[in-house]
Design an enzyme around this catalytic site. Structure first.
Site, mmCIF file in Angstrom:
data_model
loop_
_atom_site.group_PDB
_atom_site.id
_atom_site.type_symbol
_atom_site.label_atom_id
_atom_site.label_comp_id
_atom_site.label_asym_id
_atom_site.label_seq_id
_atom_site.Cartn_x
_atom_site.Cartn_y
_atom_site.Cartn_z
ATOM 1 N N GLY A 1 1.058 -4.259 6.345
ATOM 2 C CA GLY A 1 2.136 -3.502 5.951
ATOM 3 C C GLY A 1 2.300 -3.099 5.011
ATOM 4 N N ALA A 2 1.745 -2.121 4.725
ATOM 5 C CA ALA A 2 2.396 -0.919 3.850
ATOM 6 C C ALA A 2 3.212 0.103 3.501
ATOM 7 C CB ALA A 2 0.918 -0.993 3.202
ATOM 8 N N SER A 3 4.001 0.046 4.740
ATOM 9 C CA SER A 3 4.707 1.418 5.116
ATOM 10 C C SER A 3 6.379 0.969 4.147
ATOM 11 C CB SER A 3 4.908 1.782 6.382
ATOM 12 O OG SER A 3 5.485 0.077 7.429
ATOM 13 N N ARG A 4 6.224 0.225 3.798
ATOM 14 C CA ARG A 4 7.647 -0.844 3.587
ATOM 15 C C ARG A 4 7.546 -1.855 2.391
ATOM 16 N NH1 ARG A 4 11.047 -2.827 7.018
ATOM 17 N NH2 ARG A 4 9.457 -2.879 8.446
ATOM 18 N N ASN B 1 -0.601 -8.342 3.528
ATOM 19 C CA ASN B 1 0.954 -7.896 3.464
ATOM 20 C C ASN B 1 1.838 -8.548 4.094
ATOM 21 O OD1 ASN B 1 3.094 -8.027 1.417
ATOM 22 N ND2 ASN B 1 2.767 -5.905 3.064
ATOM 23 N N SER C 1 4.393 -17.475 0.910
ATOM 24 C CA SER C 1 6.139 -17.694 0.367
ATOM 25 C C SER C 1 6.289 -19.175 -0.437
ATOM 26 C CB SER C 1 6.781 -17.308 1.594
ATOM 27 O OG SER C 1 8.159 -17.431 1.272
ATOM 28 N N TYR D 1 8.987 -19.854 10.075
ATOM 29 C CA TYR D 1 7.897 -18.960 9.136
ATOM 30 C C TYR D 1 7.542 -20.064 8.132
ATOM 31 C CZ TYR D 1 8.551 -15.651 5.051
ATOM 32 O OH TYR D 1 7.924 -14.698 4.364
ATOM 33 N N THR E 1 4.346 -20.675 8.822
ATOM 34 C CA THR E 1 2.819 -19.970 9.002
ATOM 35 C C THR E 1 2.463 -19.754 7.243
ATOM 36 O OG1 THR E 1 4.627 -17.662 8.808
ATOM 37 C CG2 THR E 1 3.921 -18.714 10.925
ATOM 38 N N LYS E 2 3.879 -19.696 6.328
ATOM 39 C CA LYS E 2 3.307 -19.503 5.372
ATOM 40 C C LYS E 2 2.593 -20.773 4.242
ATOM 41 C CE LYS E 2 4.533 -15.469 5.185
ATOM 42 N NZ LYS E 2 3.485 -13.825 5.436
HETATM 43 P P1 NAP Z 1 9.181 -5.759 4.832
HETATM 44 O O1 NAP Z 1 10.047 -4.868 4.507
HETATM 45 O O2 NAP Z 1 10.050 -6.430 6.499
HETATM 46 O O3 NAP Z 1 7.954 -4.912 5.755
HETATM 47 C C1 NAP Z 1 7.221 -6.203 6.728
HETATM 48 C C2 NAP Z 1 5.901 -4.626 6.395
HETATM 49 O O4 NAP Z 1 5.047 -5.081 7.745
HETATM 50 C C3 NAP Z 1 6.159 -3.753 7.337
HETATM 51 O O5 NAP Z 1 5.502 -2.950 6.230
HETATM 52 C C4 NAP Z 1 5.933 -3.628 8.722
HETATM 53 O O6 NAP Z 1 5.537 -1.937 9.279
HETATM 54 C C5 NAP Z 1 4.679 -4.610 8.801
HETATM 55 N N1 NAP Z 1 4.563 -5.157 9.608
HETATM 56 C C6 NAP Z 1 5.763 -6.676 10.356
HETATM 57 N N2 NAP Z 1 5.004 -6.584 11.180
HETATM 58 C C7 NAP Z 1 3.875 -6.070 11.347
HETATM 59 C C8 NAP Z 1 2.374 -6.072 12.109
HETATM 60 N N3 NAP Z 1 2.567 -6.835 13.671
HETATM 61 N N4 NAP Z 1 1.719 -5.348 12.137
HETATM 62 C C9 NAP Z 1 1.325 -4.754 11.154
HETATM 63 N N5 NAP Z 1 2.093 -4.799 10.061
HETATM 64 C C10 NAP Z 1 3.484 -5.289 10.470
HETATM 65 O O7 NAP Z 1 8.980 -7.558 4.476
HETATM 66 P P2 NAP Z 1 8.777 -7.226 2.870
HETATM 67 O O8 NAP Z 1 9.399 -8.773 2.238
HETATM 68 O O9 NAP Z 1 8.426 -6.616 1.945
HETATM 69 O O10 NAP Z 1 7.295 -8.685 3.350
HETATM 70 C C11 NAP Z 1 5.666 -8.547 3.444
HETATM 71 C C12 NAP Z 1 5.392 -9.952 3.209
HETATM 72 O O11 NAP Z 1 6.351 -10.858 2.410
HETATM 73 C C13 NAP Z 1 5.563 -11.071 4.072
HETATM 74 O O12 NAP Z 1 4.225 -11.273 4.717
HETATM 75 C C14 NAP Z 1 6.696 -11.386 4.074
HETATM 76 O O13 NAP Z 1 6.774 -12.889 4.891
HETATM 77 C C15 NAP Z 1 6.163 -11.789 2.333
HETATM 78 N N6 NAP Z 1 6.681 -12.692 1.681
HETATM 79 C C16 NAP Z 1 8.496 -12.205 1.442
HETATM 80 C C17 NAP Z 1 9.933 -12.177 0.696
HETATM 81 C C18 NAP Z 1 10.831 -11.953 0.091
HETATM 82 O O14 NAP Z 1 11.699 -11.732 0.095
HETATM 83 N N7 NAP Z 1 11.122 -10.023 1.122
HETATM 84 C C19 NAP Z 1 9.528 -13.337 0.242
HETATM 85 C C20 NAP Z 1 8.096 -13.993 0.289
HETATM 86 C C21 NAP Z 1 7.233 -13.767 1.011
HETATM 87 P P3 NAP Z 1 6.311 -1.423 10.073
HETATM 88 O O15 NAP Z 1 7.437 -1.076 8.853
HETATM 89 O O16 NAP Z 1 5.777 -0.081 10.110
HETATM 90 O O17 NAP Z 1 6.592 -2.118 11.507
#
Ligand code: NAP
Length: 244
Positions: free
Chosen positions: A9-12, A87, A139, A152, A155-156
């Site tokens: 999940g490193a595209s964004r 991630n 998380s 959610y 899972t976390k």
């Molecule tokens: P995000 O901006 O929504 O980005 C999600 C990333 O995961 C994207 O690169 C997406 O790829 C990829 N992804 C989604 N489904 C996938 C799949 N089935 N297979 C492979 N890649 C997949 O999320 P984020 O906020 O950066 O979150 C990253 C991690 O941190 C997650 O595990 C999230 O639960 C955790 N987290 C986030 C927060 C927060 O506040 N943001 C807080 C606690 C934990 P594509 O775009 O290519 O589809």
């Protein structure tokens, strides 16, 4: 020997920042993505512009066959992965009783079975090398619980159990397993929330701001580094003091 890192999940968002940080440290970085190929290629371009070796690799982490194919591609091209950052993740807001079977299965598939798939795919090479490092992204909601995010949070929380248990199982093989539990981080995942909810989250964060993806990337890079060589089974909370 060059380190080969895979960040799912490193595209964004957070994954993108982790990939850039690990590249900055001189690691070869595999940028996994699911749907956003162009965004992943842009991360690769940015890494290459900094002199890093990087490649984009597509796979839905919930799909074991796709994950195995991705790991074979990386291994055939560069060699075995020695740093895996789990991630990739999705969120789901709504009342628990409204959660459909499809939503439940998908969030468990991506957030929990996903790390199971990637870890099982990289482990044989790590075990035979008697070294390796795994960093999972949990998380604060998995630690504290979250209303209207039960699936959610489940899972976390499971990621915490997976991290602590695998750390014990893999320590004799020289493999460290840790996790970062981010607080509220400024990414697409949080941008979908209403301005009122976001303002409330900032107010509830003692440091008075949302975290940046780079805040989490720094924590991951630390756990992956030699400086953390005596740390395993740890959950590093990076939340601006949110859960105290
Ligand atoms: P995000 O901006 O929504 O980005 C999600 C990333 O995961 C994207 O690169 C997406 O790829 C990829 N992804 C989604 N489904 C996938 C799949 N089935 N297979 C492979 N890649 C997949 O999320 P984020 O906020 O950066 O979150 C990253 C991690 O941190 C997650 O595990 C999230 O639960 C955790 N987290 C986030 C927060 C927060 O506040 N943001 C807080 C606690 C934990 P594509 O775009 O290519 O589809």
């Amino acid at each position: 020997m060059e380190s080969i890192a895979l960040v799912t999940g490193a595209s964004r968002g957070i994954g993108r920042a982790i990939a850039l940080e690990l590249g900055q440290e001189g690691r070869c970085v595999c940028v996994n993505y699911y749907q956003h190929a162009e965004a992943a290629q842009e991360v690769v371009r940015q890494l290459q512009a900094r002199g890093c070796r990087a490649m984009a690799v597509q796979a839905d982490v919930a799909d074991r066959t796709a994950v195995e194919h991705m790991i074979h591609t990386i291994t055939d091209t560069w060699g075995p992965v020695d740093l895996l950052v789990n991630n990739a993740g999705i969120s789901l807001q709504g009342l628990f009783q409204d959660t459909t079977d499809e939503q439940w299965d998908r969030i468990l598939g991506v957030n929990l079975t996903g790390p199971r798939n990637t870890i099982q795919a990289v482990l044989p090479a790590m075990i035979s090398a008697k070294q390796g490092c795994i960093v999972n992204i949990s998380s604060i909601w998995g630690l504290r619980g979250a209303s209207c995010e039960v699936a959610y949070a489940c899972t976390k929380a499971a990621i915490v159990g997976m991290t602590r248990s695998l750390a014990l199982e893999l320590a004799p093989s020289g493999i460290r397993v840790n996790a970062v539990a981010p607080g509220c981080i400024e990414t697409d995942m949080v941008r979908v929330l209403s301005p009122e909810t976001r303002a409330m989250l900032v107010e509830e964060t003692p440091l008075g701001r949302l975290g940046t993806p780079e805040d989490i990337a720094h924590a991951v890079a630390f756990l992956a580094s030699e400086k953390a060589s005596f740390l395993t089974g740890q959950i590093l909370t990076a939340d601006g003091g949110f859960i105290g």
